[in-house]
Design a protein around this motif. Structure first.
Motif, PDB file in Angstrom:
ATOM      1  N   SER A 131       0.742  -1.213  -0.059  1.00 52.01           N
ATOM      2  CA  SER A 131       0.055   0.096  -0.012  1.00 52.01           C
ATOM      3  C   SER A 131       0.937   1.275  -0.017  1.00 52.01           C
ATOM      4  N   VAL A 134       2.732   1.466  -3.531  1.00 54.03           N
ATOM      5  CA  VAL A 134       1.742   1.826  -4.495  1.00 54.03           C
ATOM      6  C   VAL A 134       1.509   3.322  -4.352  1.00 54.03           C
ATOM      7  N   PHE A 138       2.573   5.976  -7.327  1.00 55.48           N
ATOM      8  CA  PHE A 138       1.747   6.573  -8.107  1.00 55.48           C
ATOM      9  C   PHE A 138       1.848   8.111  -7.977  1.00 55.48           C
ATOM     10  N   LEU A 146      -6.483   8.852  -7.283  1.00 54.59           N
ATOM     11  CA  LEU A 146      -6.710   7.998  -6.298  1.00 54.59           C
ATOM     12  C   LEU A 146      -6.661   8.415  -5.029  1.00 54.59           C
ATOM     13  N   ASP A 150      -8.252   3.726  -2.185  1.00 51.95           N
ATOM     14  CA  ASP A 150      -7.582   2.949  -3.274  1.00 51.95           C
ATOM     15  C   ASP A 150      -6.217   2.377  -3.213  1.00 51.95           C
ATOM     16  N   TYR A 151      -5.423   2.899  -2.668  1.00 49.57           N
ATOM     17  CA  TYR A 151      -4.000   2.566  -2.422  1.00 49.57           C
ATOM     18  C   TYR A 151      -4.197   1.241  -1.349  1.00 49.57           C
ATOM     19  N   ALA A 153      -6.758  -0.369  -1.011  1.00 51.39           N
ATOM     20  CA  ALA A 153      -7.472  -1.729  -1.840  1.00 51.39           C
ATOM     21  C   ALA A 153      -6.411  -2.358  -2.513  1.00 51.39           C
ATOM     22  N   ILE A 154      -5.659  -1.569  -3.273  1.00 54.97           N
ATOM     23  CA  ILE A 154      -4.556  -2.319  -4.056  1.00 54.97           C
ATOM     24  C   ILE A 154      -3.589  -3.369  -3.413  1.00 54.97           C
ATOM     25  N   GLY A 155      -3.376  -2.578  -2.155  1.00 58.43           N
ATOM     26  CA  GLY A 155      -2.408  -3.215  -1.195  1.00 58.43           C
ATOM     27  C   GLY A 155      -3.039  -4.480  -0.655  1.00 58.43           C
ATOM     28  N   ILE A 157      -5.301  -6.425  -2.224  1.00 58.58           N
ATOM     29  CA  ILE A 157      -5.486  -7.436  -3.259  1.00 58.58           C
ATOM     30  C   ILE A 157      -4.189  -8.012  -3.581  1.00 58.58           C
ATOM     31  N   LEU A 158      -3.174  -7.319  -3.730  1.00 56.85           N
ATOM     32  CA  LEU A 158      -1.719  -7.919  -4.016  1.00 56.85           C
ATOM     33  C   LEU A 158      -1.237  -8.502  -2.867  1.00 56.85           C
TER      34      LEU A 158
END
Length: 173
Positions: A131, A134, A138, A146, A150-151, A153-155, A157-158
């Motif tokens: 997170s 990213v 970004f 974002l 959003d950060y 959520a990306i963290g 998911i990955l």
């Protein structure tokens, strides 16, 4: 009055009302064929130290993706449509049960504290680092639309890795 007149028909063959239309059947057939190919090829190359079922699945997925890309000539990669509901209800549970049956119980419960430690703390550390990374990346490349959700959520998911899957890749003693 014949036999066929007294039997009520409970299903329809129209493609609009059925959950199993042609594209879903083709998608399931391709998925099952690839899964069977992964299992067979994985067992055939089991004695090789550099290859296992995970690498086989990755390579077959790449080949299948390239075939779909070549068939569609790069215009549309949605040749096969697949229902997520069908996957999560009918195809994922047998995969999970198979993995559960293959775990060696004695070794699993002997190492449960280490598995939980890496599973919980490793995922939390990975989530925080991804997170943060990213978010910094970004902002550095100019993506400013974002927000913090959003950060995160990306963290999430990955970083959602399965520690049992990680242990499965290591060779057995």
């Amino acid at each position: 009055m014949g036999i066929s007149d007294s039997i009520p028909v409970h299903f329809s063959l129209s493609s609009t009302s059925s959950i199993l239309d042609v594209s879903t059947v083709v998608a399931i057939t391709v998925f099952v064929a690839l899964l069977c190919a992964c299992i067979v090829i994985g067992h055939l190359i089991e004695e090789n130290r550099w290859a296992n079922e995970s690498i086989t699945a990755l390579l077959l997925g790449l080949v299948a993706g390239l075939v779909v890309l070549l068939i569609s000539k790069g215009h549309s990669s949605q040749i096969l449509t697949f229902s997520e509901e069908l996957f999560f209800i009918y195809l994922l549970p047998p995969i999970i049960f198979n993995a559960g049956f293959q775990v060696k119980k004695k070794q699993f419960f002997k190492n449960i504290s280490i598995i939980l430690m890496f599973g919980i703390f490793g995922t939390i550390i990975s989530f925080c680092l991804i997170s943060l990374g990213v978010g910094l990346l970004f902002k550095r490349i100019g993506v400013t639309t974002l927000d913090i959700k959003d950060y995160l959520a990306i963290g999430a998911i990955l970083s959602a890795t399965d520690s049992v899957c990680t242990l499965q890749v290591h060779p057995e003693n």
